[in-house]
Design a protein around this motif. Structure first.
Motif, short mmCIF file in Angstrom:
data_model
loop_
_atom_site.label_atom_id
_atom_site.label_comp_id
_atom_site.label_asym_id
_atom_site.label_seq_id
_atom_site.Cartn_x
_atom_site.Cartn_y
_atom_site.Cartn_z
N ILE A 113 0.90 -1.33 0.05
CA ILE A 113 0.11 -0.06 -0.09
C ILE A 113 0.81 1.25 -0.14
CG2 ILE A 113 -1.48 1.34 1.54
CD1 ILE A 113 -2.68 -1.64 2.42
N TYR A 114 1.83 1.33 0.83
CA TYR A 114 2.65 2.53 0.90
C TYR A 114 3.39 2.58 -0.44
CZ TYR A 114 6.84 5.51 1.67
OH TYR A 114 7.53 6.52 1.32
N GLU A 115 4.05 1.49 -0.81
CA GLU A 115 4.80 1.81 -2.18
C GLU A 115 3.99 2.18 -3.21
OE1 GLU A 115 8.68 -1.17 -1.14
OE2 GLU A 115 7.15 -1.84 -2.59
N ALA A 116 2.75 1.64 -3.41
CA ALA A 116 1.91 2.04 -4.46
C ALA A 116 1.38 3.54 -4.20
CB ALA A 116 0.52 1.26 -4.38
N PHE A 117 1.16 4.08 -3.07
CA PHE A 117 0.90 5.56 -3.04
C PHE A 117 2.22 6.37 -3.11
CE2 PHE A 117 -2.93 4.58 -0.13
CZ PHE A 117 -3.68 4.88 -0.83
N PRO A 138 -4.49 6.06 5.74
CA PRO A 138 -4.42 7.60 5.63
C PRO A 138 -3.02 7.73 5.90
CG PRO A 138 -5.89 7.02 7.55
CD PRO A 138 -5.81 5.64 6.54
N GLU A 139 -2.20 6.89 6.83
CA GLU A 139 -0.79 6.94 7.18
C GLU A 139 -0.25 6.90 5.92
OE1 GLU A 139 -0.47 8.69 9.84
OE2 GLU A 139 -1.64 7.76 11.32
N SER A 140 -0.27 5.78 5.03
CA SER A 140 0.34 5.69 3.98
C SER A 140 0.26 6.77 3.13
CB SER A 140 0.12 4.31 3.43
OG SER A 140 0.39 3.24 4.25
N ILE A 141 -0.99 7.18 2.81
CA ILE A 141 -0.99 8.32 2.07
C ILE A 141 -0.31 9.90 2.34
CG2 ILE A 141 -2.62 9.97 1.31
CD1 ILE A 141 -4.92 7.56 1.44
N VAL A 241 -3.90 -2.92 -7.69
CA VAL A 241 -4.31 -3.89 -7.05
C VAL A 241 -3.30 -4.27 -6.03
CG1 VAL A 241 -5.18 -6.12 -6.72
CG2 VAL A 241 -5.89 -4.83 -8.96
N VAL A 242 -3.80 -4.33 -4.65
CA VAL A 242 -2.79 -4.68 -3.51
C VAL A 242 -3.53 -5.91 -3.00
CG1 VAL A 242 -1.68 -2.62 -3.04
CG2 VAL A 242 -3.63 -3.21 -1.96
N ASN A 243 -2.65 -7.13 -2.70
CA ASN A 243 -3.29 -8.20 -2.19
C ASN A 243 -2.14 -9.09 -1.43
OD1 ASN A 243 -4.55 -10.69 -1.77
ND2 ASN A 243 -5.69 -10.61 -3.76
N GLY A 253 1.84 -13.80 9.69
CA GLY A 253 3.16 -13.51 10.12
C GLY A 253 4.37 -13.92 9.06
N TRP A 254 4.13 -14.32 7.83
CA TRP A 254 4.89 -14.53 6.96
C TRP A 254 5.45 -13.44 6.11
CZ3 TRP A 254 6.71 -19.73 5.83
CH2 TRP A 254 6.20 -20.66 6.61
N ARG A 255 4.36 -12.39 6.30
CA ARG A 255 4.65 -11.22 5.56
C ARG A 255 5.03 -11.17 4.10
NH1 ARG A 255 2.13 -9.10 7.40
NH2 ARG A 255 2.33 -7.14 6.78
N VAL A 256 4.11 -11.51 3.22
CA VAL A 256 4.23 -11.52 1.65
C VAL A 256 2.88 -10.84 1.40
CG1 VAL A 256 4.55 -12.87 -0.20
CG2 VAL A 256 5.57 -13.66 1.92
N GLY A 257 3.05 -9.65 0.59
CA GLY A 257 2.16 -9.05 -0.33
C GLY A 257 2.58 -8.99 -1.73
N TRP A 258 1.70 -8.28 -2.32
CA TRP A 258 2.09 -7.82 -3.55
C TRP A 258 1.19 -6.71 -4.23
CZ3 TRP A 258 0.32 -12.92 -2.79
CH2 TRP A 258 -1.18 -13.00 -3.40
#
Length: 408
Positions: A113-117, A138-141, A241-243, A253-258
């Motif tokens: 989310i942060y990197e997309a914004f 909102p914090e990421s924005i 799209v974020v997922n 806890g594995w911390r993998v998104g995209w």
């Protein structure tokens, strides 16, 4: 801090000092600390499945640990085989056809989310954010230099905003609209017609859309998940799209998104990640590869349990005078209005807002909930029903007993 404070005297930058702690993680941490101290706290705070990660995914990670190939740096944007698998999974699950070059693997959904914004916002660009919203949006924005513009929906509309509300919030500085369905914190799911209408409105005005699809498989009853860029193909060149694997496969806890998006935006976000974190843990990426390439049996089992808990928690909450809880259609959250309890006396205290009510509930009933202030809408509580059936019934029974004592 005084405006006259010199740079050398500032211990924390204004940008980072303005960030609020994640309210959901804070509530979860406090609940766990109290439990560790021997108090019988039941936590409804964290949005994480109470199921273990499926065994075949864990086995893939164990095997990866022994493979020297994964002991070294790998491409910052993700393992090529995982990016290809995410592209295939995206087509399978949402009907949205993309190429591996349109995928960036991130350290969980928050980084996505942060990197997309960060990749598309310039200072002062506005992002329309439907509220109630997840605390991180909102914090990421703001961190990316943007300005969140809230559009509030309440229980009377099932927490869904209309095109008319979005249009009323649009200005010449508007660049992005955030779209989340199923929603955290409300469990709201937009139907196909409303989803398409929002997408076509965004196309008409040349807006970007960031859509968070992490709860795509957690819908109940007659509700249906629809992917915005699949439904409105004209939007694809301005849609991100974020997922991630966290909710579908019990892998928080594995911390993998995209990120899935236009190639130039994904390349820019990849450049950012190359300096921020480099590649995601290779072991976690291999686990994610097993997850997205495998069957959806695990999520089907979880969905059945969540559906049962969803109906139980809504029924029990609505039995409390002063509480109104719409039935969530997706995710694993209930978001009841508690405005009818504010100002009433409960064990010698008169909570003026939902933050004070949540504190009272923790003190008196030893139940941890997240107040609506964290999601931009005071007067509500968020309760995750991703916990065991027995704990759920016990926790809400405590709420019934405590809040049933409310007096004018």
């Amino acid at each position: 801090m005084s405006a006259a404070t010199s740079p050398s005297e500032r211990r924390v930058s204004a940008r980072i000092g303005a960030i609020s702690e994640s309210a959901t993680l804070a509530v979860d941490a406090k609940a766990k600390a109290l439990k560790a101290a021997g108090r019988p706290v039941i936590g409804f705070g964290a949005g994480e499945p109470d199921f273990p990660t499926p065994g075949y995914i864990v086995d893939a990670a164990i095997e990866a640990c022994s493979n020297p190939k994964y002991h070294r740096y790998t491409p910052a944007g993700g393992l090529p085989e995982l990016k290809a698998a995410i592209a295939e999974k995206t087509l399978r699950d949402s009907g949205y056809e993309v190429e591996p070059s349109q995928v960036l693997v991130t350290n969980g959904g928050k980084q996505a989310i942060y990197e997309a914004f960060a990749a598309i916002l310039d200072p002062g660009d506005e992002v329309i954010v439907p509220a109630p919203y997840w605390t991180t949006y909102p914090e990421s924005i703001r961190l990316a230099g943007g300005v969140p513009v809230e559009v509030v929906a309440d229980e009377t509309t099932g927490y869904r905003v209309s095109v008319e509300q979005l249009e009323a919030a649009r200005t010449e500085r508007t660049k992005v609209v955030l779209f989340v369905s199923p929603s955290n914190p409300t469990g709201a799911v937009y139907n196909r017609a409303d989803t398409e209408a929002i997408g076509r409105w965004a196309v008409e005005h040349g807006l970007w859309v960031l859509t968070d699809e992490i709860y795509e498989h957690l819908v109940y009853g007659d509700a249906e998940f629809t992917s915005l860029p699949a439904l409105v193909p004209e939007l694809r060149d301005r849609c991100i799209v974020v997922n991630g694997v966290a909710k579908t496969y019990a892998m928080t806890g594995w911390r993998v998104g995209w990120i899935v998006g236009p190639k130039d935006v994904v390349k820019a976000a990849t450049n950012l990640q190359s300096h921020a974190t480099s590649n995601v843990s290779n072991v976690a990426q291999v686990a994610a590869l097993a997850a997205v390439s495998g069957p959806l049996d695990a999520v089907a089992e979880m969905r059945t349990a969540f559906d049962r808990r969803r109906r139980t928690i809504v029924r029990m909450l609505n039995e409390i005078d002063g509480v109104l809880c719409p039935e969530p259609e997706g995710a694993f959250y209930a978001y009841p209005s508690v405005k009818g309890l504010l100002g009433k006396e409960i064990r010698g205290r008169r909570p003026a807002d939902s933050a004070e009510l949540a504190a009272l509930i923790l003190d008196e009933a030893e139940v941890a909930v997240v107040p609506g202030e964290a999601f931009g809408t005071p007067g509500y509580l968020r309760l995750s029903y991703a916990l065991g059936d027995d704990d759920l019934v016990e926790g809400v029974s405590r709420l019934q007993k405590l809040l049933g004592e409310a007096r004018d």
